[in-house]
Scaffold this active site. Sequence first.
Site, mmCIF file in Angstrom:
data_model
loop_
_atom_site.group_PDB
_atom_site.id
_atom_site.type_symbol
_atom_site.label_atom_id
_atom_site.label_comp_id
_atom_site.label_asym_id
_atom_site.label_seq_id
_atom_site.Cartn_x
_atom_site.Cartn_y
_atom_site.Cartn_z
ATOM 1 N N SER A 140 0.899 -1.056 0.075
ATOM 2 C CA SER A 140 -0.046 -0.013 -0.133
ATOM 3 C C SER A 140 0.775 1.266 0.036
ATOM 4 O O SER A 140 1.994 1.252 0.676
ATOM 5 C CB SER A 140 -1.038 0.008 1.111
ATOM 6 O OG SER A 140 -1.561 1.148 1.426
ATOM 7 N N TYR A 154 -0.600 -2.023 10.137
ATOM 8 C CA TYR A 154 -0.944 -2.260 8.693
ATOM 9 C C TYR A 154 0.203 -1.380 7.910
ATOM 10 O O TYR A 154 0.782 -2.199 6.927
ATOM 11 C CB TYR A 154 -2.286 -1.242 8.457
ATOM 12 C CG TYR A 154 -2.655 -1.483 7.010
ATOM 13 C CD1 TYR A 154 -3.464 -2.581 6.372
ATOM 14 C CD2 TYR A 154 -2.498 -0.366 6.110
ATOM 15 C CE1 TYR A 154 -3.712 -2.489 4.975
ATOM 16 C CE2 TYR A 154 -2.902 -0.354 4.806
ATOM 17 C CZ TYR A 154 -3.393 -1.527 4.247
ATOM 18 O OH TYR A 154 -4.052 -1.407 2.910
HETATM 19 N N1 LIG Z 1 -8.931 -0.380 -1.375
HETATM 20 C C1 LIG Z 1 -7.641 0.745 -1.092
HETATM 21 O O1 LIG Z 1 -7.872 1.931 -1.117
HETATM 22 C C2 LIG Z 1 -6.328 0.050 -0.833
HETATM 23 C C3 LIG Z 1 -5.126 0.936 -0.876
HETATM 24 C C4 LIG Z 1 -3.987 0.343 -0.718
HETATM 25 C C5 LIG Z 1 -3.555 -1.229 -0.594
HETATM 26 N N2 LIG Z 1 -4.900 -1.827 -0.862
HETATM 27 C C6 LIG Z 1 -4.351 -3.641 -0.687
HETATM 28 O O2 LIG Z 1 -4.953 -3.900 -1.847
HETATM 29 C C7 LIG Z 1 -5.327 -5.451 -1.455
HETATM 30 C C8 LIG Z 1 -6.688 -5.619 -1.788
HETATM 31 O O3 LIG Z 1 -7.499 -4.762 -1.178
HETATM 32 P P1 LIG Z 1 -9.050 -4.361 -1.556
HETATM 33 O O4 LIG Z 1 -9.339 -2.955 -1.708
HETATM 34 O O5 LIG Z 1 -9.571 -5.332 -2.742
HETATM 35 O O6 LIG Z 1 -9.742 -4.959 -0.109
HETATM 36 P P2 LIG Z 1 -10.880 -5.804 0.098
HETATM 37 O O7 LIG Z 1 -11.441 -5.645 1.651
HETATM 38 O O8 LIG Z 1 -12.114 -5.650 -0.775
HETATM 39 O O9 LIG Z 1 -10.411 -7.142 -0.156
HETATM 40 C C9 LIG Z 1 -9.608 -7.591 0.745
HETATM 41 C C10 LIG Z 1 -9.993 -9.337 0.954
HETATM 42 O O10 LIG Z 1 -9.068 -10.054 1.814
HETATM 43 C C11 LIG Z 1 -9.993 -11.072 2.516
HETATM 44 N N3 LIG Z 1 -9.161 -11.395 3.413
HETATM 45 C C12 LIG Z 1 -8.856 -10.618 4.780
HETATM 46 N N4 LIG Z 1 -8.399 -11.187 5.569
HETATM 47 C C13 LIG Z 1 -8.171 -12.698 5.242
HETATM 48 C C14 LIG Z 1 -7.986 -13.900 5.896
HETATM 49 N N5 LIG Z 1 -7.227 -13.615 7.286
HETATM 50 N N6 LIG Z 1 -7.885 -14.964 5.290
HETATM 51 C C15 LIG Z 1 -8.460 -14.915 3.693
HETATM 52 N N7 LIG Z 1 -8.920 -13.620 3.363
HETATM 53 C C16 LIG Z 1 -8.890 -12.648 3.987
HETATM 54 C C17 LIG Z 1 -11.112 -10.278 2.716
HETATM 55 O O11 LIG Z 1 -12.313 -11.095 3.057
HETATM 56 C C18 LIG Z 1 -11.444 -9.400 1.443
HETATM 57 O O12 LIG Z 1 -12.292 -10.145 0.796
HETATM 58 C C19 LIG Z 1 -5.235 -5.437 0.192
HETATM 59 O O13 LIG Z 1 -3.994 -6.078 0.352
HETATM 60 C C20 LIG Z 1 -5.182 -3.851 0.618
HETATM 61 O O14 LIG Z 1 -4.433 -3.719 1.873
HETATM 62 C C21 LIG Z 1 -6.055 -1.472 -0.880
#
Ligand SMILES: NC(=O)c1ccc[n+]([C@@H]2O[C@H](COP(=O)([O-])OP(=O)(O)OC[C@H]3O[C@@H](n4cnc5c(N)ncnc54)[C@H](O)[C@@H]3O)[C@@H](O)[C@H]2O)c1
Length: 250
Positions: A140, A154
């Site tokens: 991130s 995080y």
């Molecule tokens: N959305 C944003 O603004 C953003 C920004 C920077 C980084 N990210 C990163 O991008 C990646 C994807 O994020 P996203 O926006 O699609 O989020 P999201 O919450 O839509 O998806 C993350 C998924 O991970 C799954 N998950 C969490 N803990 C888990 C576990 N213990 N076992 C199995 N599955 C698990 C959740 O159920 C969820 O479906 C993540 O690593 C997040 O940290 C997101």
Amino acid sequence: MPEFSSKVAFVTGAGGGMGYQIACDLIHQGARVLMFDIKDKPAQIPGVADQSIYIQGDLTDDSAVADAVAQANSAFSGIDLLANVAGALWFDRDRSALDIDLDVWDQVMAINLKSMVHTSRHTVASMRSRGGGAMVHFSSTQCLRGDSAPQDAYQAAKAGVVAFSKSLAIQLAADNIRSNVIYPGPSESPMQDRWKENPEGKVATANAIPLGRVGTVQDMSNACLFLLSDKASFITGTELLVDGGLQARP
Ligand SMILES: NC(=O)c1ccc[n+]([C@@H]2O[C@H](COP(=O)([O-])OP(=O)(O)OC[C@H]3O[C@@H](n4cnc5c(N)ncnc54)[C@H](O)[C@@H]3O)[C@@H](O)[C@H]2O)c1
């Protein structure tokens, strides 16, 4: 021929925003996909019936990951690609390291960093036996700076992802296995559901981004599929910012 038609991919977070989009796009491009998430199976998964396996489980449980990989090895004869997309951002409980509940610290580190150790360890043998592979790990932009409203667990976990990926890239280069990181910027997905109650927050975020909008799951999937593909065959041990120019701002 679709680009990924001979490939098998393991996608974590595949019940959520970016992971689901990546899994669907890989399926559309001909891959067979092991989808893993703690959430229920999504209502719609594209492709033919035996093109994907959806496993509901917890990535912090090493044996659950080992079982999932064994299922893919049996159904698909191995794994070539790993997209470590799952992550969790606990806006309410993740705070300054100076006063965070240490159990929360451990859980956030386990979900965002150690889970990637589990998936990587269990897929490397298969990639080696198939002559190579590619991994993309989701970090991130949050880990590139300090924050006056800290989410220290995080942030530290996401910085750890970068170091872990670089180290894997060097360790696995001789096996023709590449390892790279994506830094998503703020993006619309279930992780940012808070924007539904606070649309002004989303507008303010978009206004701070040089390209004038927040990211989409499709933006992240496009970048991920590029790094997983043979078009990126000389790219390993690096990070791709997908943030609309946010980090380039003065
Ligand atoms: N959305 C944003 O603004 C953003 C920004 C920077 C980084 N990210 C990163 O991008 C990646 C994807 O994020 P996203 O926006 O699609 O989020 P999201 O919450 O839509 O998806 C993350 C998924 O991970 C799954 N998950 C969490 N803990 C888990 C576990 N213990 N076992 C199995 N599955 C698990 C959740 O159920 C969820 O479906 C993540 O690593 C997040 O940290 C997101």
